[in-house]
Design a protein around this motif. Structure first.
Motif, short mmCIF file in Angstrom:
data_model
loop_
_atom_site.label_atom_id
_atom_site.label_comp_id
_atom_site.label_asym_id
_atom_site.label_seq_id
_atom_site.Cartn_x
_atom_site.Cartn_y
_atom_site.Cartn_z
N PHE A 268 -8.32 8.81 0.82
CA PHE A 268 -8.87 9.75 -0.15
C PHE A 268 -7.77 10.71 -0.60
O PHE A 268 -6.86 11.04 0.17
CB PHE A 268 -10.04 10.54 0.46
CG PHE A 268 -11.19 9.67 0.90
CD1 PHE A 268 -12.27 9.44 0.06
CD2 PHE A 268 -11.18 9.08 2.15
CE1 PHE A 268 -13.32 8.63 0.47
CE2 PHE A 268 -12.24 8.27 2.57
CZ PHE A 268 -13.31 8.05 1.73
N HIS A 269 -7.89 11.18 -1.82
CA HIS A 269 -6.88 12.08 -2.39
C HIS A 269 -7.58 13.16 -3.21
O HIS A 269 -8.61 12.92 -3.84
CB HIS A 269 -5.93 11.31 -3.31
CG HIS A 269 -5.44 10.00 -2.75
ND1 HIS A 269 -4.32 9.91 -1.94
CD2 HIS A 269 -5.96 8.75 -2.83
CE1 HIS A 269 -4.15 8.64 -1.58
NE2 HIS A 269 -5.12 7.91 -2.11
N LEU A 270 -7.01 14.35 -3.18
CA LEU A 270 -7.50 15.50 -3.97
C LEU A 270 -8.94 15.87 -3.61
O LEU A 270 -9.81 15.88 -4.49
CB LEU A 270 -7.39 15.20 -5.47
CG LEU A 270 -6.02 14.79 -6.02
CD1 LEU A 270 -6.10 14.46 -7.49
CD2 LEU A 270 -4.99 15.87 -5.76
N PRO A 271 -9.27 16.26 -2.39
CA PRO A 271 -8.35 16.48 -1.28
C PRO A 271 -8.10 15.21 -0.47
O PRO A 271 -8.84 14.23 -0.56
CB PRO A 271 -9.10 17.51 -0.43
CG PRO A 271 -10.54 17.18 -0.66
CD PRO A 271 -10.63 16.77 -2.10
N TYR A 272 -7.04 15.30 0.34
CA TYR A 272 -6.63 14.16 1.14
C TYR A 272 -7.59 13.93 2.30
O TYR A 272 -8.13 14.86 2.90
CB TYR A 272 -5.22 14.39 1.69
CG TYR A 272 -4.75 13.27 2.62
CD1 TYR A 272 -4.26 12.09 2.09
CD2 TYR A 272 -4.84 13.41 4.00
CE1 TYR A 272 -3.85 11.06 2.91
CE2 TYR A 272 -4.43 12.38 4.84
CZ TYR A 272 -3.94 11.21 4.29
OH TYR A 272 -3.54 10.18 5.12
N GLY A 273 -7.80 12.68 2.62
CA GLY A 273 -8.60 12.30 3.78
C GLY A 273 -8.36 10.84 4.09
O GLY A 273 -7.77 10.12 3.27
N ILE A 274 -8.78 10.40 5.25
CA ILE A 274 -8.61 9.00 5.61
C ILE A 274 -9.75 8.60 6.53
O ILE A 274 -10.23 9.41 7.33
CB ILE A 274 -7.23 8.75 6.28
CG1 ILE A 274 -6.93 7.26 6.36
CG2 ILE A 274 -7.14 9.43 7.64
CD1 ILE A 274 -5.48 6.96 6.68
#
Length: 307
Positions: A268-274
């Motif tokens: 995930f981006h903007l915000p970052y996550g995984i």
């Protein structure tokens, strides 16, 4: 979100509202986090398209709002393509292409466009005529991968190995034709995914073997975009953004999955996550609205891609 999982050979609906998502601490089991899944092997009426052989390496899962209904478009590299109701599970149309298909798109009249990479074509099947229709028209495009219908411009956009093309669909629903309206050289080699930028109409996500680009339909050029330094990466198989939050998700091979072109991780981006999903081999994953029972949150009226 919708995910194409080659480990289970199923399309999965995953609930990103689960509080453990994007923390990256505890990989989730797909069987536990999946709210819904689909395979043609569950449908006896699809024996005519031989899913035991044509449903191998599921390669696409995308949401479309069509004629007021919520639909999933899916295909597999073994050649099977289908349009399925997300609310009832009923199959609107299914066909067997006998080609390495990577994506599909529904047109406003109900016909289905399909892209096959190895065979290098974009086809339009006359799905509007019957759920079994196998008639098609074809446009040759080397390395055809991504497809996106542009409702405003009434054009079908497709990515090939070296170029992004816009196809004008003419003729009738029963006898469609395609004509090359516009084409542009890709900034990098190996076009893969094409997807509308949900939070900014008039822009397309375009991924290649080495980069993630954005193309402006109005400027007729590739343009810089917010978060490019974080999002731009090689090997991205699918990309989509949430039209409400603007958060972007990408799927790319991680080199650690038993399937060399897959991953068990969604970024995930903007915000970052995984988020890791154990025992999965994800090829693509995309945002979708909350249209199924059990999905939290209300469906956004601003969700794009009506056709």
């Amino acid at each position: 979100m919708l995910a194409a999982d080659q480990a289970s050979e199923r399309v999965l609906v995953l609930d990103a509202a689960n509080p453990t998502w994007q923390q990256g601490m505890h990989p989730m089991r797909a069987s536990r986090t999946a709210l819904w899944s689909w395979s043609p092997l569950d449908h006896r009426e699809l024996s005519r398209v031989n899913p035991k052989h044509s449903w191998t390496n599921v390669s696409e899962a995308k949401y479309r709002l069509w004629k007021g209904g919520h639909w999933m478009l899916t295909c597999a590299s073994g050649g099977l393509v289908a349009m399925v109701s997300l609310t009832t599970g009923a199959v609107h149309w299914a066909g067997r292409t006998d080609a390495n298909v990577h994506t599909l798109e529904v047109l406003p009249n109900g016909n289905i466009a399909v892209a096959a990479s190895t065979q290098g074509f974009v086809r339009i099947y006359t799905a509007s005529q019957s759920s079994h229709s196998a008639h098609y028209t074809q446009f040759n495009l080397s390395g055809a991968h991504g497809l996106q219908w542009d409702q405003a411009g009434q054009l079908l956009w497709a990515a090939g190995t070296t170029r992004l093309v816009a196809l004008r669909v003419t003729g009738s629903a029963s006898r469609p034709r395609m004509h090359l309206e516009r084409h542009v050289a890709l900034p990098s080699h190996g076009g893969h995914d094409v997807n509308a930028v949900a939070s900014a109409p008039g822009l397309l996500w375009v991924t290649t073997n080495s980069h993630v680009h954005q193309y402006s339909l109005t400027a007729k050029a590739f343009v810089p975009y917010n978060g490019q330094q974080e999002i731009d990466a090689p090997g991205v198989k699918s990309i989509s953004d949430d039209p409400v939050s603007g958060q972007v998700l990408t799927v790319a091979p991680d080199g650690e999955n038993p399937c060399q072109w897959c991953t068990s991780t969604i970024a995930f981006h903007l915000p970052y996550g995984i988020q890791g999903i154990t025992k999965s081999s994800l090829y693509k994953a995309r945002w979708m609205p909350a249209v199924l029972p059990g999905l939290s949150g209300a469906e956004s009226p601003a969700w794009p891609f009506p056709v």
